[in-house]
Design a protein around this motif. Structure first.
Motif, PDB file in Angstrom:
ATOM      1  N   THR A  33       0.830  -1.201   0.000  1.00 53.51           N
ATOM      2  CA  THR A  33       0.000   0.000   0.000  1.00 53.51           C
ATOM      3  C   THR A  33       0.867   1.254   0.000  1.00 53.51           C
ATOM      4  N   MET A  34       0.478   2.208  -0.852  1.00 55.83           N
ATOM      5  CA  MET A  34       1.114   3.522  -0.874  1.00 55.83           C
ATOM      6  C   MET A  34       0.062   4.544  -0.475  1.00 55.83           C
ATOM      7  N   ALA A  35       0.508   5.597   0.173  1.00 56.98           N
ATOM      8  CA  ALA A  35      -0.462   6.557   0.707  1.00 56.98           C
ATOM      9  C   ALA A  35       0.121   7.955   0.760  1.00 56.98           C
ATOM     10  N   TRP A  36      -0.766   8.912   0.883  1.00 51.77           N
ATOM     11  CA  TRP A  36      -0.412  10.307   1.138  1.00 51.77           C
ATOM     12  C   TRP A  36      -1.040  10.708   2.459  1.00 51.77           C
ATOM     13  N   TYR A  37      -0.229  11.306   3.296  1.00 50.31           N
ATOM     14  CA  TYR A  37      -0.681  11.897   4.543  1.00 50.31           C
ATOM     15  C   TYR A  37      -0.384  13.394   4.484  1.00 50.31           C
ATOM     16  N   ARG A  38      -0.995  14.140   5.369  1.00 54.73           N
ATOM     17  CA  ARG A  38      -0.676  15.562   5.460  1.00 54.73           C
ATOM     18  C   ARG A  38      -0.733  16.017   6.908  1.00 54.73           C
ATOM     19  N   SER A  50      -5.065   6.515   0.168  1.00 53.24           N
ATOM     20  CA  SER A  50      -4.184   5.358   0.060  1.00 53.24           C
ATOM     21  C   SER A  50      -4.642   4.492  -1.102  1.00 53.24           C
ATOM     22  N   ILE A  51      -3.717   3.679  -1.583  1.00 50.77           N
ATOM     23  CA  ILE A  51      -4.034   2.779  -2.690  1.00 50.77           C
ATOM     24  C   ILE A  51      -3.209   1.507  -2.544  1.00 50.77           C
ATOM     25  N   THR A  52      -3.869   0.368  -2.629  1.00 48.31           N
ATOM     26  CA  THR A  52      -3.159  -0.896  -2.491  1.00 48.31           C
ATOM     27  C   THR A  52      -2.466  -1.253  -3.807  1.00 48.31           C
ATOM     28  N   ALA A  53      -1.649  -2.284  -3.760  1.00 46.49           N
ATOM     29  CA  ALA A  53      -0.976  -2.731  -4.981  1.00 46.49           C
ATOM     30  C   ALA A  53      -1.983  -3.184  -6.027  1.00 46.49           C
ATOM     31  N   GLY A  54      -3.127  -3.632  -5.571  1.00 49.09           N
ATOM     32  CA  GLY A  54      -4.179  -4.070  -6.485  1.00 49.09           C
ATOM     33  C   GLY A  54      -5.080  -2.955  -6.970  1.00 49.09           C
ATOM     34  N   GLY A  55      -4.832  -1.741  -6.461  1.00 44.38           N
ATOM     35  CA  GLY A  55      -5.586  -0.591  -6.939  1.00 44.38           C
ATOM     36  C   GLY A  55      -6.780  -0.175  -6.106  1.00 44.38           C
ATOM     37  N   SER A  70      -3.353   7.718  -7.668  1.00 44.92           N
ATOM     38  CA  SER A  70      -3.058   6.702  -8.670  1.00 44.92           C
ATOM     39  C   SER A  70      -1.634   6.196  -8.445  1.00 44.92           C
ATOM     40  N   ARG A  71      -1.339   5.031  -9.001  1.00 42.72           N
ATOM     41  CA  ARG A  71       0.008   4.487  -8.856  1.00 42.72           C
ATOM     42  C   ARG A  71       0.420   3.744 -10.119  1.00 42.72           C
ATOM     43  N   HIS A  72       1.722   3.650 -10.311  1.00 44.48           N
ATOM     44  CA  HIS A  72       2.285   2.890 -11.411  1.00 44.48           C
ATOM     45  C   HIS A  72       3.199   1.858 -10.778  1.00 44.48           C
ATOM     46  N   ASN A  73       2.725   0.627 -10.688  1.00 45.22           N
ATOM     47  CA  ASN A  73       3.484  -0.392  -9.975  1.00 45.22           C
ATOM     48  C   ASN A  73       4.843  -0.672 -10.613  1.00 45.22           C
ATOM     49  N   GLY A  74       4.906  -0.632 -11.913  1.00 46.34           N
ATOM     50  CA  GLY A  74       6.161  -0.924 -12.591  1.00 46.34           C
ATOM     51  C   GLY A  74       7.251   0.095 -12.301  1.00 46.34           C
ATOM     52  N   GLU A  75       6.836   1.305 -11.951  1.00 48.28           N
ATOM     53  CA  GLU A  75       7.798   2.362 -11.665  1.00 48.28           C
ATOM     54  C   GLU A  75       7.854   2.710 -10.182  1.00 48.28           C
ATOM     55  N   ASN A  76       7.071   1.999  -9.369  1.00 48.43           N
ATOM     56  CA  ASN A  76       7.043   2.251  -7.923  1.00 48.43           C
ATOM     57  C   ASN A  76       6.734   3.710  -7.607  1.00 48.43           C
ATOM     58  N   THR A  77       5.744   4.243  -8.293  1.00 49.55           N
ATOM     59  CA  THR A  77       5.360   5.630  -8.079  1.00 49.55           C
ATOM     60  C   THR A  77       3.889   5.730  -7.672  1.00 49.55           C
ATOM     61  N   VAL A  78       3.603   6.775  -6.947  1.00 44.75           N
ATOM     62  CA  VAL A  78       2.227   7.107  -6.589  1.00 44.75           C
ATOM     63  C   VAL A  78       2.048   8.610  -6.773  1.00 44.75           C
ATOM     64  N   SER A  79       0.881   8.986  -7.248  1.00 45.06           N
ATOM     65  CA  SER A  79       0.599  10.400  -7.489  1.00 45.06           C
ATOM     66  C   SER A  79      -0.692  10.807  -6.789  1.00 45.06           C
ATOM     67  N   LEU A  80      -0.783  12.079  -6.495  1.00 51.40           N
ATOM     68  CA  LEU A  80      -1.995  12.642  -5.905  1.00 51.40           C
ATOM     69  C   LEU A  80      -2.371  13.881  -6.706  1.00 51.40           C
ATOM     70  N   ALA A  97       4.812   4.362   2.250  1.00 49.89           N
ATOM     71  CA  ALA A  97       4.701   3.086   1.546  1.00 49.89           C
ATOM     72  C   ALA A  97       5.110   1.932   2.445  1.00 49.89           C
ATOM     73  N   ALA A  98       4.476   0.805   2.206  1.00 48.88           N
ATOM     74  CA  ALA A  98       4.877  -0.445   2.850  1.00 48.88           C
ATOM     75  C   ALA A  98       5.759  -1.181   1.860  1.00 48.88           C
ATOM     76  N   ALA A  99       7.009  -1.421   2.258  1.00 47.83           N
ATOM     77  CA  ALA A  99       7.986  -1.948   1.312  1.00 47.83           C
ATOM     78  C   ALA A  99       8.616  -3.234   1.820  1.00 47.83           C
ATOM     79  N   LEU A 100       8.775  -4.167   0.895  1.00 46.27           N
ATOM     80  CA  LEU A 100       9.513  -5.398   1.169  1.00 46.27           C
ATOM     81  C   LEU A 100      10.835  -5.328   0.420  1.00 46.27           C
ATOM     82  N   THR A 101      11.927  -5.648   1.111  1.00 41.98           N
ATOM     83  CA  THR A 101      13.222  -5.632   0.444  1.00 41.98           C
ATOM     84  C   THR A 101      13.605  -7.010  -0.084  1.00 41.98           C
ATOM     85  N   SER A 102      12.905  -8.039   0.376  1.00 38.42           N
ATOM     86  CA  SER A 102      13.129  -9.387  -0.133  1.00 38.42           C
ATOM     87  C   SER A 102      11.881 -10.215   0.139  1.00 38.42           C
TER      88      SER A 102
END
Length: 121
Positions: A33-38, A50-55, A70-80, A97-102
């Motif tokens: 999940t990627m998100a914007w906070y303020r 927020s937006i999950t990997a599945g949209g 919105s997000r672009h999973n292939g580029e690891n980007t999220v926009s607001l 963002a919630a990130a896995l390194t392996s």
């Protein structure tokens, strides 16, 4: 290690628009999940969207109908995309963002440094 870099903040007039972008970089296996906070002046940090990997999206009631995530999973980007901005939207906006390194790692909760959005009346 994973880092988030935000861009796109600035000064805009009441009713104007801005688009924030955030890119994750580093040792990335998967971004969840990627998100914007303020955080506005004198206020607590709050979830904007927020937006999950599945949209699947989640929007704060205060921005529904005005903001879009919105997000672009292939580029690891999220926009607001922020439209119809109001002075109450003035805040520092943070990417998260919630990130896995392996495959076997524990998800990391990663934050960007924040970008200032100021809406003048």
């Amino acid at each position: 290690q994973v880092e988030l870099e935000e861009s796109g903040g600035g000064l805009v007039q009441f009713g104007g628009s801005l688009r924030l972008s955030c890119r994750a970089s580093g040792t990335i296996f998967k971004i969840g999940t990627m998100a914007w906070y303020r955080q506005g002046p004198g206020k607590q940090r709050e979830l904007v969207a927020s937006i999950t990997a599945g949209g699947k999206e989640r929007m704060s009631d205060s921005v529904k109908g005005r903001f879009a995530i919105s997000r672009h999973n292939g580029e690891n980007t999220v926009s607001l995309q922020m439209n119809s901005l109001k002075p109450d939207d003035t805040a520092v906006y943070y990417c998260n963002a919630a990130a896995l390194t392996s495959l076997f790692s524990t998800p990391m909760d990663v934050w960007g440094q924040g970008t200032q959005v100021t809406v003048s009346s």
